[in-house]
Design a protein around this motif. Structure first.
Motif, PDB file in Angstrom:
ATOM      1  N   LEU A  87      32.333  41.667  54.484  1.00 25.36           N
ATOM      2  CA  LEU A  87      33.688  41.601  54.754  1.00 25.36           C
ATOM      3  C   LEU A  87      34.298  40.867  55.977  1.00 25.36           C
ATOM      4  O   LEU A  87      35.257  40.206  56.083  1.00 25.36           O
ATOM      5  CB  LEU A  87      34.466  42.974  54.980  1.00 25.36           C
ATOM      6  CG  LEU A  87      34.880  43.728  53.416  1.00 25.36           C
ATOM      7  CD1 LEU A  87      35.022  45.355  53.846  1.00 25.36           C
ATOM      8  CD2 LEU A  87      35.986  42.980  52.860  1.00 25.36           C
ATOM      9  N   GLY A  88      33.302  40.956  57.268  1.00 26.03           N
ATOM     10  CA  GLY A  88      33.539  40.066  58.244  1.00 26.03           C
ATOM     11  C   GLY A  88      33.349  38.689  57.959  1.00 26.03           C
ATOM     12  O   GLY A  88      34.091  38.015  58.844  1.00 26.03           O
ATOM     13  N   GLU A  89      32.986  38.266  56.926  1.00 24.68           N
ATOM     14  CA  GLU A  89      32.943  36.796  56.784  1.00 24.68           C
ATOM     15  C   GLU A  89      34.304  36.297  56.255  1.00 24.68           C
ATOM     16  O   GLU A  89      34.586  35.103  56.297  1.00 24.68           O
ATOM     17  CB  GLU A  89      31.879  36.514  55.358  1.00 24.68           C
ATOM     18  CG  GLU A  89      30.596  36.711  55.670  1.00 24.68           C
ATOM     19  CD  GLU A  89      29.758  36.381  54.214  1.00 24.68           C
ATOM     20  OE1 GLU A  89      28.503  37.116  54.051  1.00 24.68           O
ATOM     21  OE2 GLU A  89      30.248  35.726  53.229  1.00 24.68           O
ATOM     22  N   SER A  90      35.218  37.295  55.829  1.00 25.05           N
ATOM     23  CA  SER A  90      36.224  36.627  55.099  1.00 25.05           C
ATOM     24  C   SER A  90      37.495  36.562  56.400  1.00 25.05           C
ATOM     25  O   SER A  90      37.427  37.556  57.276  1.00 25.05           O
ATOM     26  CB  SER A  90      37.215  37.734  54.349  1.00 25.05           C
ATOM     27  OG  SER A  90      36.247  37.919  53.086  1.00 25.05           O
ATOM     28  N   ASP A  91      38.351  35.479  56.520  1.00 24.27           N
ATOM     29  CA  ASP A  91      39.360  35.581  57.564  1.00 24.27           C
ATOM     30  C   ASP A  91      40.462  36.308  56.993  1.00 24.27           C
ATOM     31  O   ASP A  91      41.434  36.984  57.598  1.00 24.27           O
ATOM     32  CB  ASP A  91      39.809  33.906  57.751  1.00 24.27           C
ATOM     33  CG  ASP A  91      38.576  33.341  58.204  1.00 24.27           C
ATOM     34  OD1 ASP A  91      38.145  33.533  59.169  1.00 24.27           O
ATOM     35  OD2 ASP A  91      38.162  32.191  57.460  1.00 24.27           O
ATOM     36  N   ALA A  92      40.675  36.242  55.532  1.00 27.01           N
ATOM     37  CA  ALA A  92      41.883  36.858  54.931  1.00 27.01           C
ATOM     38  C   ALA A  92      41.409  38.015  53.978  1.00 27.01           C
ATOM     39  O   ALA A  92      40.480  37.664  53.186  1.00 27.01           O
ATOM     40  CB  ALA A  92      42.983  35.945  54.148  1.00 27.01           C
ATOM     41  N   ILE A  93      41.745  39.277  54.092  1.00 28.74           N
ATOM     42  CA  ILE A  93      41.307  40.253  53.136  1.00 28.74           C
ATOM     43  C   ILE A  93      42.433  41.004  52.631  1.00 28.74           C
ATOM     44  O   ILE A  93      43.385  41.370  53.072  1.00 28.74           O
ATOM     45  CB  ILE A  93      40.462  41.599  53.961  1.00 28.74           C
ATOM     46  CG1 ILE A  93      39.456  40.801  54.687  1.00 28.74           C
ATOM     47  CG2 ILE A  93      39.930  42.753  53.102  1.00 28.74           C
ATOM     48  CD1 ILE A  93      38.877  41.774  55.604  1.00 28.74           C
ATOM     49  N   ILE A  94      42.281  40.629  51.105  1.00 29.42           N
ATOM     50  CA  ILE A  94      43.454  41.052  50.461  1.00 29.42           C
ATOM     51  C   ILE A  94      43.236  42.301  49.522  1.00 29.42           C
ATOM     52  O   ILE A  94      42.002  42.332  48.589  1.00 29.42           O
ATOM     53  CB  ILE A  94      43.851  39.935  49.087  1.00 29.42           C
ATOM     54  CG1 ILE A  94      44.280  38.761  50.235  1.00 29.42           C
ATOM     55  CG2 ILE A  94      45.175  40.507  48.561  1.00 29.42           C
ATOM     56  CD1 ILE A  94      44.635  37.608  49.365  1.00 29.42           C
ATOM     57  N   ILE A  95      43.644  43.484  49.535  1.00 29.06           N
ATOM     58  CA  ILE A  95      43.271  44.663  49.050  1.00 29.06           C
ATOM     59  C   ILE A  95      44.055  44.888  47.537  1.00 29.06           C
ATOM     60  O   ILE A  95      45.583  45.119  47.703  1.00 29.06           O
ATOM     61  CB  ILE A  95      43.628  45.911  49.858  1.00 29.06           C
ATOM     62  CG1 ILE A  95      42.880  45.668  51.210  1.00 29.06           C
ATOM     63  CG2 ILE A  95      43.114  47.227  49.333  1.00 29.06           C
ATOM     64  CD1 ILE A  95      43.407  46.883  52.372  1.00 29.06           C
ATOM     65  N   CYS A  96      43.368  44.908  46.728  1.00 29.85           N
ATOM     66  CA  CYS A  96      44.025  45.197  45.317  1.00 29.85           C
ATOM     67  C   CYS A  96      43.123  46.448  44.657  1.00 29.85           C
ATOM     68  O   CYS A  96      42.394  46.189  43.459  1.00 29.85           O
ATOM     69  CB  CYS A  96      43.579  43.981  44.219  1.00 29.85           C
ATOM     70  SG  CYS A  96      44.330  42.391  45.371  1.00 29.85           S
ATOM     71  N   VAL A  97      43.297  47.618  45.327  1.00 27.12           N
ATOM     72  CA  VAL A  97      42.660  48.410  44.543  1.00 27.12           C
ATOM     73  C   VAL A  97      43.772  49.789  44.001  1.00 27.12           C
ATOM     74  O   VAL A  97      44.811  49.455  44.103  1.00 27.12           O
ATOM     75  CB  VAL A  97      42.011  49.507  45.770  1.00 27.12           C
ATOM     76  CG1 VAL A  97      40.743  48.637  46.041  1.00 27.12           C
ATOM     77  CG2 VAL A  97      42.751  49.918  46.567  1.00 27.12           C
ATOM     78  N   PRO A  98      43.084  50.627  42.844  1.00 27.10           N
ATOM     79  CA  PRO A  98      44.296  51.332  42.262  1.00 27.10           C
ATOM     80  C   PRO A  98      44.930  52.462  43.072  1.00 27.10           C
ATOM     81  O   PRO A  98      44.274  52.891  44.100  1.00 27.10           O
ATOM     82  CB  PRO A  98      43.164  52.182  41.126  1.00 27.10           C
ATOM     83  CG  PRO A  98      41.836  51.266  41.166  1.00 27.10           C
ATOM     84  CD  PRO A  98      41.921  50.679  42.499  1.00 27.10           C
ATOM     85  N   THR A  99      46.271  52.549  42.815  1.00 31.28           N
ATOM     86  CA  THR A  99      46.786  53.721  43.426  1.00 31.28           C
ATOM     87  C   THR A  99      47.354  54.696  42.324  1.00 31.28           C
ATOM     88  O   THR A  99      48.639  54.541  41.986  1.00 31.28           O
ATOM     89  CB  THR A  99      48.120  53.233  44.291  1.00 31.28           C
ATOM     90  OG1 THR A  99      48.749  52.132  43.701  1.00 31.28           O
ATOM     91  CG2 THR A  99      47.518  52.407  45.490  1.00 31.28           C
ATOM     92  N   PRO A 100      46.710  55.305  41.743  1.00 33.41           N
ATOM     93  CA  PRO A 100      47.002  56.340  40.781  1.00 33.41           C
ATOM     94  C   PRO A 100      47.547  57.568  41.501  1.00 33.41           C
ATOM     95  O   PRO A 100      47.825  57.851  42.513  1.00 33.41           O
ATOM     96  CB  PRO A 100      45.680  56.829  40.124  1.00 33.41           C
ATOM     97  CG  PRO A 100      44.846  56.848  40.996  1.00 33.41           C
ATOM     98  CD  PRO A 100      45.192  55.490  42.148  1.00 33.41           C
ATOM     99  N   LEU A 101      47.987  58.562  40.583  1.00 33.28           N
ATOM    100  CA  LEU A 101      48.544  59.951  40.969  1.00 33.28           C
ATOM    101  C   LEU A 101      47.379  60.849  40.727  1.00 33.28           C
ATOM    102  O   LEU A 101      46.539  60.637  40.155  1.00 33.28           O
ATOM    103  CB  LEU A 101      49.751  60.277  40.182  1.00 33.28           C
ATOM    104  CG  LEU A 101      51.028  59.390  40.228  1.00 33.28           C
ATOM    105  CD1 LEU A 101      52.054  60.023  39.280  1.00 33.28           C
ATOM    106  CD2 LEU A 101      51.494  59.639  41.681  1.00 33.28           C
ATOM    107  N   GLY A 102      47.217  61.760  41.791  1.00 32.97           N
ATOM    108  CA  GLY A 102      46.271  62.862  41.618  1.00 32.97           C
ATOM    109  C   GLY A 102      46.754  63.924  40.636  1.00 32.97           C
ATOM    110  O   GLY A 102      47.667  63.611  39.871  1.00 32.97           O
ATOM    111  N   LYS A 103      45.748  64.839  40.404  1.00 32.27           N
ATOM    112  CA  LYS A 103      45.904  66.070  39.487  1.00 32.27           C
ATOM    113  C   LYS A 103      47.323  66.872  39.749  1.00 32.27           C
ATOM    114  O   LYS A 103      47.924  67.189  38.848  1.00 32.27           O
ATOM    115  CB  LYS A 103      44.808  66.681  39.361  1.00 32.27           C
ATOM    116  CG  LYS A 103      43.390  66.374  39.026  1.00 32.27           C
ATOM    117  CD  LYS A 103      43.009  66.894  37.719  1.00 32.27           C
ATOM    118  CE  LYS A 103      41.324  66.187  37.396  1.00 32.27           C
ATOM    119  NZ  LYS A 103      41.603  64.918  37.205  1.00 32.27           N
ATOM    120  N   THR A 104      47.838  66.614  40.946  1.00 25.01           N
ATOM    121  CA  THR A 104      49.057  67.502  41.374  1.00 25.01           C
ATOM    122  C   THR A 104      50.233  66.633  41.275  1.00 25.01           C
ATOM    123  O   THR A 104      51.309  67.203  41.530  1.00 25.01           O
ATOM    124  CB  THR A 104      48.848  68.102  42.659  1.00 25.01           C
ATOM    125  OG1 THR A 104      48.516  66.990  43.496  1.00 25.01           O
ATOM    126  CG2 THR A 104      47.707  68.952  42.834  1.00 25.01           C
ATOM    127  N   GLY A 105      49.972  65.455  40.817  1.00 22.98           N
ATOM    128  CA  GLY A 105      51.053  64.475  40.710  1.00 22.98           C
ATOM    129  C   GLY A 105      51.389  63.590  41.969  1.00 22.98           C
ATOM    130  O   GLY A 105      52.412  63.090  42.292  1.00 22.98           O
TER     131      GLY A 105
END
Ligand code: SAJ
Length: 461
Positions: A87-105
């Protein structure tokens, strides 16, 4: 030269190296688009199979062709790795990971936190970190900034931080990553300037707002708007059922209004990984501020009720033909959450399957996009759509109106059809058709179900 100026020059000259964390339905289009715009990119994913597929010039995402990936890999502008120390190689880091709901909503930001830990470990002066995953207002400032400043580096001076909501619409060929306006909210003026400059190299229109919170809430407004309006039109379907009015006629007539109205259509429920989920990120945040987001809660209730409403209509229709649900064979046309996609996440068809099974029905399905589906009550695989299969069923439900289904075959060989999606339009055939609301139509009635059912079709493998 200060860090901002140095990074800006790298961006302007397209020498900035772009890292994308998460190579799913958002990240793979993003990393490919930056590569195609001339940047050297590096995709990061925890899934080694995805990494190997991309490195080999392949794609697991419908919206990105293998040819597009292969061209960038061969040009040396796209690579992928599970090695987060890079990750240190990148000048720009774009985060595209899931953001679900947990079991409790409640929001499950564990994917963001895992990515953040890797970024913190490798953070260096001169980098910009941009979160694209849909999340509650405050995430960038309250979660990302403190975590990254644990390194001793200062946001807005040593490194830069912004939020820019993803607007990928799976399967949409008209609106893509590069021609859909991109909203960007920087933590500071320097963050705003850098994130805007970066996206302007790839996207036709970049809209910068005054803060990450404004950008975070922009996305939630967009998707809450959809969830609430879908809930409204679903309630309208239940209203018209009691009034004996054709909801589709009313929706189409209202849609002739050229201003002040936007067409939404009723259906069997609210599926996908965005619309049923995103508004609850806002509801959760507001609960922490002792505010109840009533529209979100009400829309969620109405939308969540639709699978049960459809199953009750199925029971009512079978009953009119002297058939109990218990022991009936029901074919679902479509398991995906919306037409012409293969994604079954949160699909109403899953709920309808479990509800019908709970009432004793035998449920089978046909979906040209979905080969098989796992259920606690027993997995299912897509059945080939044949006249024999249709004739062997007591009811067919159009749960997802995929374009590439032979609806004439269905109309002329099924006996009863429940069509909550209005996938059949106004077409009629031998089958008796039950819309999502209002009286049935069509059918010769010759196939009353109280006749001896036809021999069960042998389910071919
Ligand atoms: N649905 C209805 N009636 C409607 C529209 C949708 O019942 O009038 C149902 C669909 O069948 C599906 C669910 O709602 O089960 C969600 O459908 P969607 O059309 O909103 O599709 P999504 O989930 O793929 O939403 C994405 C979102 N894109 C992003 O979050 C970046 C959403 O913001 C887009 O507006 C949407 O695509 C789109 O416009 O297609």
């Amino acid at each position: 030269m200060n860090q901002k100026q140095a990074l800006l020059e790298k961006i302007e000259s397209r020498n900035a190296r772009v890292g994308v964390l998460g190579l799913g339905y958002v990240g793979l289009p993003v990393v490919t688009a930056f590569a195609e715009a001339g940047f050297t990119t590096l995709g990061f994913d925890v899934n080694a199979e995805v990494v190997e597929l991309v490195r080999g010039g392949g794609s697991h995402i419908g919206d990105v062709t293998p040819e597009a990936v292969a061209a960038m890999v061969e040009a040396g502008r796209l690579d992928a790795t599970t090695d987060f120390s890079r990750l240190g190689e990148s000048d720009a880091i774009i985060i595209c990971v899931p953001t679900p709901l947990g079991k409790t909503g409640d929001p499950d930001v564990s994917f963001i936190l895992n990515g953040l830990h890797e970024i913190r470990t490798n953070l260096r002066p001169g980098q910009i970190v941009i979160l694209e995953s849909t999340t509650y207002p405050g995430t960038t400032r309250e979660l990302l900034q403190p975590e990254l400043e644990q390194t001793g580096l200062v946001a807005g001076e040593d490194f830069f931080l912004a939020f820019s909501p993803e607007r990928v619409d799976p399967g949409n060929e008209n609106w893509t990553f590069t021609n859909t306006a991109k909203v960007v909210g920087g933590l500071t003026e320097a963050c705003r300037e850098l994130s805007t400059a970066l996206y302007e190299k790839v996207i036709d229109e970049v809209v910068s707002v005054s803060s990450p919170e404004a950008a975070e809430l922009t996305k939630l407004l967009e998707n809450t708007f959809r969830a609430v309006n879908i809930g409204l039109v679903n309630e309208m379907a239940m209203i018209t059922d009691r009034l004996g009015i054709d909801i589709w006629e009313v929706v189409d007539a209202a849609a002739t209004k050229p201003y002040g109205f936007m067409r939404f259509t009723p259906g069997p429920g609210l599926g996908g990984h965005c619309i049923p989920i995103d508004p609850h990120y806002l509801a959760w945040k507001m609960r922490t501020l002792q505010y109840r987001t009533r529209f979100i809660e009400l829309a969620s209730e109405v939308n969540a009720e639709m699978p049960r409403y459809v199953v009750s209509r199925v029971a009512q229709a079978l009953n009119e033909h002297r058939k109990p649900v218990n022991g009936s064979r029901v074919l679902l046309l479509g398991m995906a959450y919306k037409p012409d996609v293969s994604d079954v996440r949160e699909s109403p068809a899953l709920d309808i399957t479990e509800l019908l099974r709970g009432d004793g029905a035998e449920v089978i399905y046909h979906d040209p996009f979905v080969k098989s589906v796992k259920f606690d009550s027993g997995d299912l695989t897509s059945e080939p759509l044949t006249a024999e299969l249709l004739q062997s069923c007591d009811m067919v439900v159009v749960t997802t109106d995929h374009a590439n289904v032979d609806y004439d075959l269905v109309l002329n060989h099924a006996r009863l059809i429940m069509d909550p999606r209005n996938g059949l339009g106004g077409r009629t055939g031998r089958a008796v058709i039950y819309p999502i609301s209002g009286p049935p139509r069509g059918g010769t009635g010759a196939d009353r179900l109280d006749e001896e059912p036809r021999p069960r079709a042998v389910s071919v493998g």
